[in-house]
Design a protein around this motif. Structure first.
Motif, PDB file in Angstrom:
ATOM      1  N   PHE A   1       0.270  -1.328   6.376  1.00 30.23           N
ATOM      2  CA  PHE A   1      -0.705  -1.689   7.404  1.00 30.23           C
ATOM      3  C   PHE A   1      -0.807  -3.195   7.642  1.00 30.23           C
ATOM      4  O   PHE A   1      -1.004  -3.636   8.771  1.00 30.23           O
ATOM      5  N   LEU A   2      -0.654  -3.988   6.569  1.00 25.52           N
ATOM      6  CA  LEU A   2      -0.842  -5.433   6.735  1.00 25.52           C
ATOM      7  C   LEU A   2       0.460  -6.177   7.004  1.00 25.52           C
ATOM      8  O   LEU A   2       0.449  -7.217   7.667  1.00 25.52           O
ATOM      9  N   LEU A   3       1.581  -5.678   6.474  1.00 16.87           N
ATOM     10  CA  LEU A   3       2.856  -6.386   6.607  1.00 16.87           C
ATOM     11  C   LEU A   3       3.900  -5.605   7.391  1.00 16.87           C
ATOM     12  O   LEU A   3       5.011  -6.076   7.571  1.00 16.87           O
ATOM     13  N   ASN A   4       3.551  -4.396   7.829  1.00 17.84           N
ATOM     14  CA  ASN A   4       4.486  -3.539   8.565  1.00 17.84           C
ATOM     15  C   ASN A   4       5.766  -3.281   7.778  1.00 17.84           C
ATOM     16  O   ASN A   4       6.861  -3.228   8.330  1.00 17.84           O
ATOM     17  N   GLU A   5       5.640  -3.154   6.450  1.00 18.39           N
ATOM     18  CA  GLU A   5       6.785  -2.851   5.590  1.00 18.39           C
ATOM     19  C   GLU A   5       6.845  -1.330   5.397  1.00 18.39           C
ATOM     20  O   GLU A   5       6.045  -0.756   4.658  1.00 18.39           O
ATOM     21  N   ILE A   6       7.813  -0.691   6.038  1.00 20.15           N
ATOM     22  CA  ILE A   6       7.931   0.765   5.988  1.00 20.15           C
ATOM     23  C   ILE A   6       8.930   1.153   4.899  1.00 20.15           C
ATOM     24  O   ILE A   6      10.102   0.769   4.964  1.00 20.15           O
ATOM     25  N   PRO A   7       8.516   1.910   3.896  1.00 19.74           N
ATOM     26  CA  PRO A   7       9.431   2.292   2.809  1.00 19.74           C
ATOM     27  C   PRO A   7      10.414   3.364   3.264  1.00 19.74           C
ATOM     28  O   PRO A   7      10.138   4.150   4.174  1.00 19.74           O
ATOM     29  N   SER A   8      11.586   3.386   2.612  1.00 18.16           N
ATOM     30  CA  SER A   8      12.550   4.453   2.877  1.00 18.16           C
ATOM     31  C   SER A   8      12.124   5.711   2.138  1.00 18.16           C
ATOM     32  O   SER A   8      11.252   5.683   1.271  1.00 18.16           O
ATOM     33  N   ALA A   9      12.784   6.838   2.480  1.00 13.92           N
ATOM     34  CA  ALA A   9      12.464   8.113   1.830  1.00 13.92           C
ATOM     35  C   ALA A   9      12.738   8.039   0.332  1.00 13.92           C
ATOM     36  O   ALA A   9      11.953   8.526  -0.497  1.00 13.92           O
TER      37      ALA A   9
ATOM     38  N   LEU B   1      -1.610  -9.756  -0.055  1.00 14.36           N
ATOM     39  CA  LEU B   1      -2.087 -11.015   0.543  1.00 14.36           C
ATOM     40  C   LEU B   1      -1.267 -12.205   0.051  1.00 14.36           C
ATOM     41  O   LEU B   1      -1.000 -13.147   0.803  1.00 14.36           O
ATOM     42  N   LEU B   2      -0.862 -12.142  -1.223  1.00 13.14           N
ATOM     43  CA  LEU B   2      -0.048 -13.218  -1.779  1.00 13.14           C
ATOM     44  C   LEU B   2       1.304 -13.281  -1.084  1.00 13.14           C
ATOM     45  O   LEU B   2       1.825 -14.368  -0.809  1.00 13.14           O
ATOM     46  N   LYS B   3       1.888 -12.105  -0.816  1.00 13.68           N
ATOM     47  CA  LYS B   3       3.170 -12.074  -0.091  1.00 13.68           C
ATOM     48  C   LYS B   3       3.018 -12.763   1.270  1.00 13.68           C
ATOM     49  O   LYS B   3       3.881 -13.534   1.699  1.00 13.68           O
ATOM     50  N   LYS B   4       1.906 -12.502   1.952  1.00 15.36           N
ATOM     51  CA  LYS B   4       1.658 -13.130   3.251  1.00 15.36           C
ATOM     52  C   LYS B   4       1.583 -14.648   3.108  1.00 15.36           C
ATOM     53  O   LYS B   4       2.143 -15.389   3.931  1.00 15.36           O
ATOM     54  N   ALA B   5       0.901 -15.123   2.061  1.00 22.44           N
ATOM     55  CA  ALA B   5       0.787 -16.568   1.834  1.00 22.44           C
ATOM     56  C   ALA B   5       2.136 -17.183   1.487  1.00 22.44           C
ATOM     57  O   ALA B   5       2.444 -18.304   1.907  1.00 22.44           O
ATOM     58  N   ILE B   6       2.957 -16.463   0.719  1.00 29.86           N
ATOM     59  CA  ILE B   6       4.279 -16.967   0.340  1.00 29.86           C
ATOM     60  C   ILE B   6       5.167 -17.112   1.571  1.00 29.86           C
ATOM     61  O   ILE B   6       5.912 -18.092   1.711  1.00 29.86           O
TER      62      ILE B   6
END
Length: 297
Positions: free
Chosen positions: A115-123, A175-180
């Motif tokens: 939801f925050l980073l739009n990172e969609i995991p694979s199956a 949130l840390l990933k976003k800051a990085i």
């Protein structure tokens, strides 16, 4: 193939897997010697902040966007709360149980990351996370009552504290990933230390005004263990930042859970905790899940 495996991100994940359980050992040892969990965390943040100041000229501090500061303020607050809950859980619970429980962080991190980073995991990534959670069920099983996993386990105070800790730290990781992404792993590390220290000082001023002198004396009497803790926490966090910079949050948090095996071994080695074979089996299933995530990312 070897050169591909030994990337900076891979080395950071490996370092984090080893350093994190070691930091948990030192945190548990200190709380067994009357150290307050909040003071332990504040001292750690304070030492790491002072260490970072020696490298101030190499840190990126100018022209950082507002979104970076917003993220880091929340990271500092959530990381502090999560770490205090973690150390409190270690104070009253078994390392060989509380380490594997951290597997749930990968699930929270993956959901928040969507939801925050739009990172969609694979199956296959989802299957890997499911295996990690299944492994934790075995770790939490009650062999004395000949039962497997039971929802009643969540009534245990140390488990509740650990789950609260991982919830805060999983959101903190996103949130840390976003800051990085908006800065660098080292810049985010410095402000993680600084804001965590400032927030912890406020908390100490509100709750530990009558105890801080005793805690300072304890710090000096247990300085070797404290220094070991400072080193391992610092290595854990900077390695986490490098790993988060190189992969999706959900996958990174899942890979970190392979430290569950080390936590089980350390629980037996340092604290003589029981039911190690069952816990090792559960932790191994978690490692298999993490390998799936790594190979098929």
């Amino acid at each position: 193939m070897l050169l591909v495996a030994l990337t900076l991100t891979s080395l950071a994940v490996l370092l984090r897997i080893i350093a994190n359980p070691l930091s948990n050992v030192f945190q548990k040892q200190l709380t067994q010697r009357s150290a307050d969990p909040l003071f332990v965390i504040a001292a750690t943040y304070g030492f790491l902040t002072l260490t970072c100041l020696a490298f101030w000229s190499q840190l990126q501090s100018a022209n950082l966007p507002v979104a970076f500061w917003q993220s880091m303020l929340l990271v500092g607050l959530f990381a502090l709360i999560g770490n205090v809950f973690l150390v409190k859980a270690l104070q009253i619970g078994d390392l060989s149980v509380l380490g594997p429980i951290n597997a749930y962080k990968s699930v929270v991190g993956m959901l928040v990351g969507i939801f925050l980073l739009n990172e969609i995991p694979s199956a296959v990534g989802v299957v890997g996370v499911v295996l990690i959670v299944v492994g934790s069920y075995i770790v939490l099983g009650n062999t004395q009552q000949r039962k497997g996993f039971s929802w009643g386990v969540f009534q245990r105070p140390e488990v509740r504290l650990r789950l609260a800790a991982l919830l805060f730290s999983a959101i903190d990781g996103v949130l840390l990933k976003k800051a990085i992404v908006l800065s660098t792993p080292t810049t985010a590390f410095f402000y993680w230390c600084l804001f965590g220290f400032l927030f912890s000082l406020v908390w100490i001023g509100l709750t530990l005004r009558q105890q801080w002198q005793h805690q300072v004396r304890l710090l000096f009497s247990q300085r070797t263990t404290y220094l070991a803790l400072f080193l391992t926490v610092g290595l854990t966090q900077i390695a986490s930042n490098v790993a988060l910079a190189g992969m999706q949050v959900g996958y990174a948090l899942a890979l970190f859970q392979t430290s569950a095996l080390i936590s089980v071994v350390f629980g037996y080695q340092f604290f003589r905790e029981t039911n190690i074979i069952r816990k090792l089996i559960g932790a191994t299933i978690m490692v298999v899940g993490a390998v799936l995530i790594t190979v098929f990312q």
